[in-house]
Design an enzyme around this catalytic site. Structure first.
Site, PDB file in Angstrom:
ATOM      1  N   ASN A  14       0.868  -1.181   0.000  1.00  0.00           N
ATOM      2  CA  ASN A  14       0.000   0.000   0.000  1.00  0.00           C
ATOM      3  C   ASN A  14       0.906   1.232   0.000  1.00  0.00           C
ATOM      4  O   ASN A  14       1.525   1.539   1.018  1.00  0.00           O
ATOM      5  CB  ASN A  14      -0.884  -0.018   1.255  1.00  0.00           C
ATOM      6  CG  ASN A  14      -1.620   1.293   1.454  1.00  0.00           C
ATOM      7  OD1 ASN A  14      -1.736   2.106   0.531  1.00  0.00           O
ATOM      8  ND2 ASN A  14      -2.119   1.509   2.666  1.00  0.00           N
TER       9      ASN A  14
ATOM     10  N   LYS B 216       0.038   4.278  -0.240  1.00  0.00           N
ATOM     11  CA  LYS B 216      -0.617   5.477   0.340  1.00  0.00           C
ATOM     12  C   LYS B 216      -0.415   6.668  -0.595  1.00  0.00           C
ATOM     13  O   LYS B 216      -0.331   6.486  -1.807  1.00  0.00           O
ATOM     14  CB  LYS B 216      -0.090   5.745   1.747  1.00  0.00           C
ATOM     15  CG  LYS B 216      -0.006   4.496   2.610  1.00  0.00           C
ATOM     16  CD  LYS B 216       0.235   4.812   4.036  1.00  0.00           C
ATOM     17  CE  LYS B 216       0.515   3.530   4.799  1.00  0.00           C
ATOM     18  NZ  LYS B 216       0.239   3.633   6.203  1.00  0.00           N
TER      19      LYS B 216
ATOM     20  N   HIS C 239      -9.374   1.060   4.836  1.00  0.00           N
ATOM     21  CA  HIS C 239      -8.078   1.227   5.509  1.00  0.00           C
ATOM     22  C   HIS C 239      -8.274   2.173   6.696  1.00  0.00           C
ATOM     23  O   HIS C 239      -9.075   3.106   6.639  1.00  0.00           O
ATOM     24  CB  HIS C 239      -7.042   1.806   4.525  1.00  0.00           C
ATOM     25  CG  HIS C 239      -5.660   1.795   5.088  1.00  0.00           C
ATOM     26  ND1 HIS C 239      -5.207   2.773   5.949  1.00  0.00           N
ATOM     27  CD2 HIS C 239      -4.641   0.910   4.946  1.00  0.00           C
ATOM     28  CE1 HIS C 239      -3.965   2.485   6.304  1.00  0.00           C
ATOM     29  NE2 HIS C 239      -3.594   1.364   5.708  1.00  0.00           N
TER      30      HIS C 239
ATOM     31  N   GLU D 209      -6.703   4.585   7.735  1.00  0.00           N
ATOM     32  CA  GLU D 209      -6.535   6.022   7.445  1.00  0.00           C
ATOM     33  C   GLU D 209      -7.789   6.591   6.782  1.00  0.00           C
ATOM     34  O   GLU D 209      -8.104   7.775   6.957  1.00  0.00           O
ATOM     35  CB  GLU D 209      -5.270   6.232   6.595  1.00  0.00           C
ATOM     36  CG  GLU D 209      -4.016   6.032   7.445  1.00  0.00           C
ATOM     37  CD  GLU D 209      -2.800   5.516   6.706  1.00  0.00           C
ATOM     38  OE1 GLU D 209      -2.765   5.591   5.464  1.00  0.00           O
ATOM     39  OE2 GLU D 209      -1.882   4.998   7.381  1.00  0.00           O
TER      40      GLU D 209
ATOM     41  N   GLU E  47      -5.185  -5.113  10.530  1.00  0.00           N
ATOM     42  CA  GLU E  47      -4.148  -4.103  10.732  1.00  0.00           C
ATOM     43  C   GLU E  47      -4.427  -3.340  12.026  1.00  0.00           C
ATOM     44  O   GLU E  47      -5.250  -2.410  12.037  1.00  0.00           O
ATOM     45  CB  GLU E  47      -4.153  -3.108   9.571  1.00  0.00           C
ATOM     46  CG  GLU E  47      -3.895  -3.719   8.223  1.00  0.00           C
ATOM     47  CD  GLU E  47      -3.302  -2.695   7.268  1.00  0.00           C
ATOM     48  OE1 GLU E  47      -2.163  -2.896   6.842  1.00  0.00           O
ATOM     49  OE2 GLU E  47      -3.965  -1.676   6.994  1.00  0.00           O
TER      50      GLU E  47
ATOM     51  N   GLY F 282       2.740   2.018  10.660  1.00  0.00           N
ATOM     52  CA  GLY F 282       3.730   3.088  10.531  1.00  0.00           C
ATOM     53  C   GLY F 282       4.461   3.435  11.809  1.00  0.00           C
ATOM     54  O   GLY F 282       5.149   4.455  11.881  1.00  0.00           O
TER      55      GLY F 282
ATOM     56  N   SER G  20       3.591  -2.406  10.227  1.00  0.00           N
ATOM     57  CA  SER G  20       5.036  -2.445  10.475  1.00  0.00           C
ATOM     58  C   SER G  20       5.690  -3.776  10.105  1.00  0.00           C
ATOM     59  O   SER G  20       6.623  -4.223  10.775  1.00  0.00           O
ATOM     60  CB  SER G  20       5.351  -2.068  11.930  1.00  0.00           C
ATOM     61  OG  SER G  20       4.985  -0.709  12.164  1.00  0.00           O
TER      62      SER G  20
HETATM   63  C1  PEP Z   1      -0.621   0.091   5.982  1.00  0.00           C
HETATM   64  O1  PEP Z   1      -0.750   1.299   5.890  1.00  0.00           O
HETATM   65  O2  PEP Z   1      -1.477  -0.660   5.484  1.00  0.00           O
HETATM   66  C2  PEP Z   1       0.543  -0.426   6.699  1.00  0.00           C
HETATM   67  C3  PEP Z   1       0.524  -1.679   7.077  1.00  0.00           C
HETATM   68  O3  PEP Z   1       1.564   0.446   6.933  1.00  0.00           O
HETATM   69  P1  PEP Z   1       3.024   0.095   7.552  1.00  0.00           P
HETATM   70  O4  PEP Z   1       3.487  -1.182   6.909  1.00  0.00           O
HETATM   71  O5  PEP Z   1       3.871   1.269   7.155  1.00  0.00           O
HETATM   72  O6  PEP Z   1       2.842  -0.057   9.004  1.00  0.00           O
END
Ligand code: PEP
Length: 255
Positions: free
Chosen positions: A13, A15, A100, A102, A170, A176, A216
């Site tokens: 992803n 973003k 997601h 966000e 998630e 992040g 992460s």
């Molecule tokens: C995400 O935004 O779906 C995600 C898993 O981000 P990160 O891997 O940066 O934690």
């Protein structure tokens, strides 16, 4: 009922990251998706909408899927700035992320809106990657399993199957931040998701739906996380912007 675990998927992803110059990252990923890796794991990249068309052209014939990061529930209409699932499909996308955290956090998306978007994805022939996960406060309050059950039930539309639905767990606090749940915490949540899928997709499909872990994931923790029961791949944010890291995560499946 025990069924063969689904074929894993590692999805990136991006973003709101990526200009034309970053197409070089996809070129590197394409080069690294060698037959030995391809035989073990599916890959997908969800770039910003501006790059979806370009990426589907670049990835044509490679078996790397390209996806959108969101879609509107309607096929077309007076929704300035929005993008429909049909438009993503028209550009050659095969996946779309919906719900997601966000989007839920910054755009106030509710479970029923997420379900409507997932339904739109199905209407357009896309695979909906439905994202769910608890916040830090919810985890600390011991509500993780309830939150995940509620989000899943509210966000997965009727008509979902293992062919058109992927669930991404998630934890919001892991996205992040460099923090990850323990393998046993991930196992507990994924088991609950697997169990809850029965009522949503039926007993036959329950074991076939892919459940990704996201938050992460990096090359150094991928092998441990991907080995957890009911983890059928990863949704990767930051690390998917660096080809070597993304491929390093996928290589967790390259025994
Ligand atoms: C995400 O935004 O779906 C995600 C898993 O981000 P990160 O891997 O940066 O934690």
């Amino acid at each position: 009922m025990s069924v063969e675990p689904p074929r894993p998927l590692v999805a990136g992803n991006w973003k709101m990251n990526g200009l034309k110059a970053q197409t070089a990252v996809l070129t590197e990923i394409l080069a690294g998706y060698v037959p030995a890796l391809r035989s073990r794991v599916d890959l997908a990249i969800c770039p910003p909408a501006t790059l979806v068309g370009r990426f589907t052209e670049m990835a044509a014939g490679s078996a790397i899927g390209i996806g959108g990061q969101d879609c509107h529930a309607k096929a077309a209409g007076a929704f300035t700035g929005d993008l429909s699932a049909e438009m993503l499909a028209d550009m050659g996308a095969t996946y779309v992320l919906v719900g997601h955290s966000e989007r839920r956090q910054y755009h106030g998306e509710t479970d029923s809106e997420v379900a409507a978007k997932a339904l739109a994805a199905h209407r357009a022939g896309l695979v909906a990657i439905v994202c769910i996960g608890e916040t830090k406060d919810e985890r600390e309050a011991g509500k993780t399993l309830d939150v995940v059950r509620t989000q899943l039930a509210g966000s997965v539309p009727d008509g979902s199957t293992s062919q058109n639905l992927i669930v991404a767990y998630e934890p919001v606090w892991a996205i992040g931040t460099g923090l990850t749940p323990t393998a046993s915490d991930v196992e507990e949540v994924h088991a609950v998701i697997r169990a809850s899928l029965g009522a949503l997709v039926g007993a036959e499909e329950q074991g076939r739906v892919r459940i990704l872990y996201g938050g992460s994931v990096k090359p150094s923790n991928a092998a441990e996380l991907m080995a957890v029961p009911n983890v059928n791949g990863a949704l990767v944010g930051g690390a998917s912007l660096v080809a070597a890291d993304f491929l390093g995560i996928a290589n967790a499946y390259h025994a």
